[in-house]
Design a protein around this motif. Structure first.
Motif, PDB file in Angstrom:
ATOM      1  N   THR A  15     -31.703   0.481  -9.669  1.00 13.16           N
ATOM      2  CA  THR A  15     -31.398  -0.375 -10.814  1.00 13.16           C
ATOM      3  C   THR A  15     -31.377   0.469 -12.082  1.00 13.16           C
ATOM      4  OG1 THR A  15     -32.458  -2.265  -9.745  1.00 13.16           O
ATOM      5  CG2 THR A  15     -32.092  -2.394 -12.132  1.00 13.16           C
ATOM      6  N   LEU A  16     -30.257   0.423 -12.797  1.00 10.89           N
ATOM      7  CA  LEU A  16     -30.106   1.233 -14.001  1.00 10.89           C
ATOM      8  C   LEU A  16     -30.791   0.570 -15.185  1.00 10.89           C
ATOM      9  CD1 LEU A  16     -26.325   2.181 -13.680  1.00 10.89           C
ATOM     10  CD2 LEU A  16     -28.287   3.651 -13.212  1.00 10.89           C
ATOM     11  N   ASP A  17     -31.467   1.368 -15.972  1.00 10.39           N
ATOM     12  CA  ASP A  17     -32.061   0.899 -17.205  1.00 10.39           C
ATOM     13  C   ASP A  17     -31.135   1.307 -18.350  1.00 10.39           C
ATOM     14  OD1 ASP A  17     -33.556   0.081 -19.298  1.00 10.39           O
ATOM     15  OD2 ASP A  17     -35.252   1.440 -18.975  1.00 10.39           O
ATOM     16  N   LEU A  18     -30.387   0.352 -18.853  1.00 12.33           N
ATOM     17  CA  LEU A  18     -29.366   0.627 -19.877  1.00 12.33           C
ATOM     18  C   LEU A  18     -29.788   0.105 -21.252  1.00 12.33           C
ATOM     19  CD1 LEU A  18     -26.181  -0.347 -17.817  1.00 12.33           C
ATOM     20  CD2 LEU A  18     -27.186   1.923 -18.102  1.00 12.33           C
ATOM     21  N   ARG A  19     -31.074  -0.143 -21.429  1.00 10.60           N
ATOM     22  CA  ARG A  19     -31.515  -0.699 -22.699  1.00 10.60           C
ATOM     23  C   ARG A  19     -31.327   0.270 -23.856  1.00 10.60           C
ATOM     24  NH1 ARG A  19     -37.461  -2.539 -21.082  1.00 10.60           N
ATOM     25  NH2 ARG A  19     -37.246  -0.535 -19.983  1.00 10.60           N
ATOM     26  N   HIS A  20     -31.288   1.582 -23.550  1.00 13.01           N
ATOM     27  CA  HIS A  20     -31.135   2.563 -24.611  1.00 13.01           C
ATOM     28  C   HIS A  20     -29.681   2.742 -25.042  1.00 13.01           C
ATOM     29  CE1 HIS A  20     -30.256   4.684 -20.891  1.00 13.01           C
ATOM     30  NE2 HIS A  20     -29.619   5.592 -21.597  1.00 13.01           N
ATOM     31  N   VAL A  21     -28.715   2.147 -24.291  1.00 15.96           N
ATOM     32  CA  VAL A  21     -27.291   2.246 -24.627  1.00 15.96           C
ATOM     33  C   VAL A  21     -26.945   1.154 -25.622  1.00 15.96           C
ATOM     34  CG1 VAL A  21     -24.940   2.270 -23.729  1.00 15.96           C
ATOM     35  CG2 VAL A  21     -26.801   3.195 -22.332  1.00 15.96           C
ATOM     36  N   ALA A  22     -26.570   1.547 -26.812  1.00 13.82           N
ATOM     37  CA  ALA A  22     -26.341   0.570 -27.885  1.00 13.82           C
ATOM     38  C   ALA A  22     -25.050  -0.217 -27.690  1.00 13.82           C
ATOM     39  CB  ALA A  22     -26.310   1.287 -29.238  1.00 13.82           C
ATOM     40  N   SER A  23     -23.997   0.429 -27.203  1.00 16.49           N
ATOM     41  CA  SER A  23     -22.695  -0.222 -27.088  1.00 16.49           C
ATOM     42  C   SER A  23     -22.641  -1.148 -25.874  1.00 16.49           C
ATOM     43  CB  SER A  23     -21.595   0.838 -26.972  1.00 16.49           C
ATOM     44  OG  SER A  23     -20.371   0.247 -26.620  1.00 16.49           O
ATOM     45  N   PRO A  24     -22.347  -2.463 -26.070  1.00 13.09           N
ATOM     46  CA  PRO A  24     -22.199  -3.366 -24.921  1.00 13.09           C
ATOM     47  C   PRO A  24     -21.076  -2.931 -23.980  1.00 13.09           C
ATOM     48  CG  PRO A  24     -22.403  -4.608 -26.964  1.00 13.09           C
ATOM     49  CD  PRO A  24     -22.215  -3.177 -27.348  1.00 13.09           C
ATOM     50  N   ALA A  25     -19.974  -2.414 -24.563  1.00 16.68           N
ATOM     51  CA  ALA A  25     -18.853  -1.980 -23.735  1.00 16.68           C
ATOM     52  C   ALA A  25     -19.251  -0.794 -22.865  1.00 16.68           C
ATOM     53  CB  ALA A  25     -17.660  -1.622 -24.613  1.00 16.68           C
ATOM     54  N   LEU A  26     -19.984   0.136 -23.441  1.00 21.74           N
ATOM     55  CA  LEU A  26     -20.414   1.301 -22.683  1.00 21.74           C
ATOM     56  C   LEU A  26     -21.416   0.916 -21.597  1.00 21.74           C
ATOM     57  CD1 LEU A  26     -20.066   4.308 -22.405  1.00 21.74           C
ATOM     58  CD2 LEU A  26     -21.873   4.649 -24.097  1.00 21.74           C
ATOM     59  N   ARG A  27     -22.316  -0.031 -21.901  1.00 26.28           N
ATOM     60  CA  ARG A  27     -23.258  -0.501 -20.882  1.00 26.28           C
ATOM     61  C   ARG A  27     -22.505  -1.126 -19.715  1.00 26.28           C
ATOM     62  NH1 ARG A  27     -26.447  -2.599 -25.218  1.00 26.28           N
ATOM     63  NH2 ARG A  27     -25.742  -4.711 -24.709  1.00 26.28           N
ATOM     64  N   ASP A  28     -21.495  -1.922 -20.045  1.00 16.52           N
ATOM     65  CA  ASP A  28     -20.711  -2.563 -18.980  1.00 16.52           C
ATOM     66  C   ASP A  28     -19.945  -1.531 -18.168  1.00 16.52           C
ATOM     67  OD1 ASP A  28     -19.617  -5.049 -17.756  1.00 16.52           O
ATOM     68  OD2 ASP A  28     -17.731  -4.247 -18.524  1.00 16.52           O
ATOM     69  N   LEU A  29     -19.421  -0.498 -18.836  1.00 19.32           N
ATOM     70  CA  LEU A  29     -18.689   0.551 -18.128  1.00 19.32           C
ATOM     71  C   LEU A  29     -19.609   1.309 -17.171  1.00 19.32           C
ATOM     72  CD1 LEU A  29     -16.164   2.252 -17.657  1.00 19.32           C
ATOM     73  CD2 LEU A  29     -16.792   3.615 -19.667  1.00 19.32           C
ATOM     74  N   ILE A  30     -20.805   1.656 -17.627  1.00 19.25           N
ATOM     75  CA  ILE A  30     -21.758   2.367 -16.764  1.00 19.25           C
ATOM     76  C   ILE A  30     -22.130   1.501 -15.560  1.00 19.25           C
ATOM     77  CG2 ILE A  30     -24.094   3.328 -16.651  1.00 19.25           C
ATOM     78  CD1 ILE A  30     -23.798   4.080 -19.596  1.00 19.25           C
ATOM     79  N   HIS A  31     -22.327   0.219 -15.817  1.00 20.61           N
ATOM     80  CA  HIS A  31     -22.630  -0.692 -14.715  1.00 20.61           C
ATOM     81  C   HIS A  31     -21.471  -0.758 -13.718  1.00 20.61           C
ATOM     82  CE1 HIS A  31     -24.305  -4.211 -12.669  1.00 20.61           C
ATOM     83  NE2 HIS A  31     -23.110  -4.785 -12.794  1.00 20.61           N
ATOM     84  N   LEU A  32     -20.232  -0.810 -14.229  1.00 22.48           N
ATOM     85  CA  LEU A  32     -19.059  -0.889 -13.362  1.00 22.48           C
ATOM     86  C   LEU A  32     -18.875   0.376 -12.545  1.00 22.48           C
ATOM     87  CD1 LEU A  32     -16.483  -2.500 -12.586  1.00 22.48           C
ATOM     88  CD2 LEU A  32     -15.333  -1.415 -14.506  1.00 22.48           C
ATOM     89  N   VAL A  33     -19.053   1.532 -13.180  1.00 26.46           N
ATOM     90  CA  VAL A  33     -18.863   2.807 -12.487  1.00 26.46           C
ATOM     91  C   VAL A  33     -19.860   2.983 -11.350  1.00 26.46           C
ATOM     92  CG1 VAL A  33     -19.034   5.314 -12.777  1.00 26.46           C
ATOM     93  CG2 VAL A  33     -17.776   3.954 -14.448  1.00 26.46           C
ATOM     94  N   ASN A  34     -21.032   2.427 -11.493  1.00 23.92           N
ATOM     95  CA  ASN A  34     -22.064   2.586 -10.478  1.00 23.92           C
ATOM     96  C   ASN A  34     -21.991   1.551  -9.363  1.00 23.92           C
ATOM     97  OD1 ASN A  34     -24.338   4.762 -11.157  1.00 23.92           O
ATOM     98  ND2 ASN A  34     -23.504   3.965 -13.094  1.00 23.92           N
ATOM     99  N   GLN A  35     -20.982   0.704  -9.383  1.00 26.08           N
ATOM    100  CA  GLN A  35     -20.792  -0.237  -8.292  1.00 26.08           C
ATOM    101  C   GLN A  35     -20.246   0.491  -7.066  1.00 26.08           C
ATOM    102  OE1 GLN A  35     -21.680  -3.565  -8.321  1.00 26.08           O
ATOM    103  NE2 GLN A  35     -22.611  -2.921 -10.261  1.00 26.08           N
ATOM    104  N   PRO A  36     -20.662   0.108  -5.864  1.00 24.27           N
ATOM    105  CA  PRO A  36     -20.197   0.806  -4.651  1.00 24.27           C
ATOM    106  C   PRO A  36     -18.688   0.699  -4.430  1.00 24.27           C
ATOM    107  CG  PRO A  36     -21.408  -1.205  -4.099  1.00 24.27           C
ATOM    108  CD  PRO A  36     -21.619  -0.967  -5.561  1.00 24.27           C
ATOM    109  N   ASP A  37     -18.067  -0.367  -4.932  1.00 23.69           N
ATOM    110  CA  ASP A  37     -16.614  -0.541  -4.754  1.00 23.69           C
ATOM    111  C   ASP A  37     -15.867  -0.268  -6.060  1.00 23.69           C
ATOM    112  OD1 ASP A  37     -17.716  -2.699  -6.010  1.00 23.69           O
ATOM    113  OD2 ASP A  37     -17.028  -4.190  -4.564  1.00 23.69           O
ATOM    114  N   PHE A  38     -16.366   0.668  -6.862  1.00 20.11           N
ATOM    115  CA  PHE A  38     -15.723   0.998  -8.140  1.00 20.11           C
ATOM    116  C   PHE A  38     -14.312   1.534  -7.945  1.00 20.11           C
ATOM    117  CE2 PHE A  38     -14.673   4.524 -11.056  1.00 20.11           C
ATOM    118  CZ  PHE A  38     -14.429   3.780 -12.198  1.00 20.11           C
ATOM    119  N   ASP A  39     -14.084   2.298  -6.869  1.00 20.82           N
ATOM    120  CA  ASP A  39     -12.757   2.887  -6.660  1.00 20.82           C
ATOM    121  C   ASP A  39     -11.680   1.808  -6.597  1.00 20.82           C
ATOM    122  OD1 ASP A  39     -13.767   5.409  -6.683  1.00 20.82           O
ATOM    123  OD2 ASP A  39     -13.836   5.629  -4.507  1.00 20.82           O
ATOM    124  N   ARG A  40     -11.984   0.698  -5.938  1.00 20.49           N
ATOM    125  CA  ARG A  40     -11.010  -0.387  -5.844  1.00 20.49           C
ATOM    126  C   ARG A  40     -10.796  -1.031  -7.218  1.00 20.49           C
ATOM    127  NH1 ARG A  40      -6.388  -2.629  -4.731  1.00 20.49           N
ATOM    128  NH2 ARG A  40      -6.476  -4.906  -4.806  1.00 20.49           N
TER     129      ARG A  40
END
Length: 480
Positions: free
Chosen positions: A3-28
């Motif tokens: 589980t990623l701790d993204l509380r230190h990332v200020a940008s909501p868009a960047l937090r969402d991008l990091i969450h998306l990239v770390n999904q197992p089916d990100f390539d699709r």
């Protein structure tokens, strides 16, 4: 799974991008975004399809959006406006270029012999509704002072605005835009009459030996008025596959266009009196030369010129690219209860406007044209024009690009060919066998789920668009 701790990332868009990239089916998920080529506001669909072999009843393939990482399928918005979606507007411009060029040079089911038919490029402009700031030149092309006494810069915001807004005919300008489509339709009718008269034939006899084919686009001038660029061609009675009679020449066509451009549309109203709306005095008719000749107006140049304007809208004149009327009340300012009692719309406060006109980030001249649309649109005699609905377009409600039936290939045919090619490429990439359309049935059900990306996916889409633009620039500069 960590589980990623993204509380230190200020940008909501960047937090969402990091969450998306770390999904197992990100390539699709990335594959879907990349396939759209940088579309800014894709449509999200829910549904499924099943491909069945009708001969055996075997299910060859099934697909459901429930298996997608985001639970939906992304499809391009297809918006032709460059201000709304640069990626999709580029595709639209490319399709328009192919459509226009095929009608001039052949190809796309149009025979090459069409290049021998008489064809011209005609520009029909709007009349004057009052003097405006401009950049006049003398016979030698030297810039002269405007009537205001200044020499304006090319990008100056004052260009196209009235010298005296108090005396400018705003109702006439708005009504011209609203009737421009009808004026063009009347022009095409009179053009056929003028051609028949010059051939010494009745209109019925002329139709038996000749057909007028055309493709046109609308462009907004700086003063907020539309004018039309049209490619007009003479064919035989069956269209592009036949030449017109020898007496149908370019000179005859140009003369007929100049005569037909004198048409007008009558408007009668207590608010504006009796008006005759007609084309402006500036009429340009020039022959289109074959590609490769030593002239500026070649078929390739005309196709590129026309396609460029197909992706523009009223925003090119400083106006808006989104409707201004309030959606909940449909611009009426009132809503009805279940018992039919009218109530003031709470969304717009009874104005019928999604955004108050004084707050629009537009020039004074554009705001006044929008306000005139709104005022005239309230009058019953102009109800059919729906000026309140098209106020953001300064009254113009026609299609930006149209063509006659036999001019060339259709946009639908070009899009169908692209879909078929992409499907074939995708099946080949996946190692799937080709399907026989005669024995294959595709059953599907789709529902609209929304539009746009998540904040993180939007960053990925912007990256895709930037990469594609760099690739195009590299290729244009001679890269390989």
């Amino acid at each position: 799974m960590v589980t990623l701790d993204l509380r230190h990332v200020a940008s909501p868009a960047l937090r969402d991008l990091i969450h998306l990239v770390n999904q197992p089916d990100f390539d699709r998920a990335h594959q879907q975004i990349d396939r759209l080529g940088g579309c800014t506001e894709p449509v999200r669909l829910l549904g499924q399809t099943t491909t069945i072999d009708t001969a055996t009843g075997e299910v060859l393939r099934s697909y459901t959006t429930a298996d997608e990482p985001t639970g939906s399928l992304l499809t391009a918005c297809g918006n032709r406006r460059a201000s709304r979606c640069p990626a999709c507007s580029r595709v639209y411009a490319a399709d328009t270029f192919q459509l226009i060029r095929a009608g001039l040079n052949g190809g796309k089911s149009v025979p090459d012999t069409v290049r021998t038919h008489p064809r011209v490029c005609a520009t029909l402009t709007a009349p004057s509704f009052g003097p405006v700031h401009n950049r006049p030149t003398d016979a030698g092309g030297v810039l002269r002072p405007c009537r205001c006494g200044k020499r304006h810069e090319p990008a100056e915001a004052l260009l196209g605005t009235p010298l005296d807004p108090k005396t400018y005919d705003y109702p006439g300008a708005v009504l011209f835009n609203a009737h421009a489509g009808a004026l063009w339709a009347r022009f095409t009718i009179y053009l056929r009459r003028e051609i028949a008269a010059r051939l010494g034939l009745t209109q019925k006899a002329a139709r038996a030996v000749l057909r007028v084919s055309f493709a046109k686009v609308a462009e907004y001038q700086k003063r907020g008025l539309v004018h039309f660029h049209a490619v007009i061609r003479l064919d035989g009675p069956d269209g592009s596959t036949q030449p017109p009679p020898p007496s149908a020449t370019v000179t005859m066509l140009a003369d007929a266009i100049r005569a037909a451009a004198r048409v007008s549309v009558s408007v009668v109203s207590d608010a504006v009196g009796e008006r005759e709306l007609a084309w402006g005095e500036q009429l340009d008719v020039r022959e289109i030369a074959a590609f490769g000749t030593d002239t500026e107006l070649t078929d390739h140049a005309v196709a590129a010129y026309v396609a460029k304007y197909a992706t523009k809208s009223a925003d090119s004149s400083g106006a808006l690219d989104r409707a201004l009327f309030c959606r909940p009340c449909q611009g009426r300012g009132m809503t009805l209860t279940g018992h039919g009692t009218p109530l003031t719309c709470t969304a717009c406060g009874g104005t019928g406007q999604a955004r108050p006109l004084p707050r629009l980030a537009v020039e004074r001249h554009v705001r006044q044209m929008i306000r005139t649309c709104w005022e005239l649109g309230k009058r019953p005699e102009f109800e059919a024009l729906k000026l309140w609905k098209w106020a953001h377009m300064l009254g113009f409600r026609g299609h930006f690009s149209t063509k006659s039936r036999c001019y060339s290939v259709t946009l639908s045919a070009l899009r169908a060919a692209r879909r078929a090619w992409r499907t074939e490429q995708a099946r080949a990439h996946a190692g799937l066998p080709d399907l026989d359309p005669s024995t294959t049935l595709v059953i599907g059900h789709w529902a609209y789920h929304g539009s746009g990306y998540s904040p993180g996916a939007q960053l990925l889409a912007a990256t895709v668009w930037h990469r594609r633009e760099l690739e195009r620039q590299f290729t244009a500069e001679g890269g390989c």
